[in-house]
Design a protein around this motif. Sequence first.
Motif, mmCIF file in Angstrom:
data_model
loop_
_atom_site.group_PDB
_atom_site.id
_atom_site.type_symbol
_atom_site.label_atom_id
_atom_site.label_comp_id
_atom_site.label_asym_id
_atom_site.label_seq_id
_atom_site.Cartn_x
_atom_site.Cartn_y
_atom_site.Cartn_z
ATOM 1 N N LEU A 31 -56.388 -33.864 -1.136
ATOM 2 C CA LEU A 31 -56.984 -32.587 -0.716
ATOM 3 C C LEU A 31 -57.327 -31.722 -1.923
ATOM 4 O O LEU A 31 -58.412 -31.131 -1.981
ATOM 5 C CB LEU A 31 -56.027 -31.852 0.221
ATOM 6 C CG LEU A 31 -56.487 -30.491 0.745
ATOM 7 C CD1 LEU A 31 -57.780 -30.631 1.540
ATOM 8 C CD2 LEU A 31 -55.397 -29.853 1.608
ATOM 9 N N ILE A 291 -58.227 -32.351 5.236
ATOM 10 C CA ILE A 291 -59.112 -33.182 4.409
ATOM 11 C C ILE A 291 -60.441 -33.408 5.120
ATOM 12 O O ILE A 291 -61.518 -33.241 4.536
ATOM 13 C CB ILE A 291 -58.427 -34.526 4.084
ATOM 14 C CG1 ILE A 291 -57.324 -34.317 3.042
ATOM 15 C CG2 ILE A 291 -59.442 -35.545 3.568
ATOM 16 C CD1 ILE A 291 -56.501 -35.552 2.758
ATOM 17 N N THR A 294 -62.399 -30.127 5.311
ATOM 18 C CA THR A 294 -62.876 -29.717 3.989
ATOM 19 C C THR A 294 -64.096 -30.525 3.583
ATOM 20 O O THR A 294 -65.066 -29.987 3.017
ATOM 21 C CB THR A 294 -61.762 -29.885 2.939
ATOM 22 O OG1 THR A 294 -60.631 -29.091 3.322
ATOM 23 C CG2 THR A 294 -62.231 -29.436 1.564
#
Length: 321
Positions: A31, A291, A294
């Motif tokens: 991440l 994740i 994003t």
Amino acid sequence: MNTVEQAKETKPMNRMRHLMRSYEFSLLLALVAICIVMSFLSPYFFTVKNFMNIGLTSAVSGTMAAGLTVYMLMGALELSQYSVSALAATMMGIMYIQWGWPAWAAILGELLVALLCGVVNASLLVFGRIPPIIVTLGTMNVFRGIAYMLTNAKNIILMSAPDAAVFKFIGQTRLFDVIPVPLVIMLLVFGICYYILKMTKFGRQVYAVGANPRAAHLCGINVRKTRFIAMLFASVSSGIAGILASSIVMTAMPSAGVGSEVEITTSVLIGGLALGGGRGSIVGVFLGMLILMTINNGMTLMSVSSYYQMAVRGAVLLLAV
């Protein structure tokens, strides 16, 4: 230095080594790496406003993923969550706009509808002995079809009632003018699921049933009851997500989530849950969901076509598995 003192010093070091070798730590590093790359690719990425936007867009699917974790730890797939959310939200709109119920009563009614959907799923799974993927594949279409029939496939606007401020607060208010309320609610749901899985007898039973149902039965665990309750977690979390989704756009939509059914499962699998059940953590699922969101946010900021985004999500799922 005596043996007791050495043991005291070694214990924190062992915990640190265990943490650094864990799958969750790997997800955290991934991440961070993704955030660093995205910050170079887009000047708008590394801002507080954008991070809050990621949290807001993650709230609906993240809330579902938290409840789904409890269920999937037993090695079963759930495909009907978005349909449960859409049906429950549609009923909330009908109760609120057409029947004239106050906002709080419509919200409680919505959660009850989601719970009833979970009872249907759990009954077919536990008592009907139908494989979970077949159960949820069938009810996914049934629940969605009922939502369409109830509204003639039309959206229900929530802004026209006198106490619409309740939904505005849930979906559009930012605490301290920064933190979206849906993000706070999602974090609360994750926190509750974390506590249940880590600190309660039921949580230990979920892991035991997922790892080996026969051994769990021989140990005195009621396997059917555990599976039944776990299915309800997935449905109630879908109901909460339906409230969030409707409040964010101030509209109850029977078509909400169409085509996104696998997105939640992707988050859970990226988070490290084993398809066979019995292994995984709610922290991993939270990081896996972040994740995925994003990556979606970064590609949106870079104006990447939605078709490419779909392909990337599929590739991420394959890599995770």
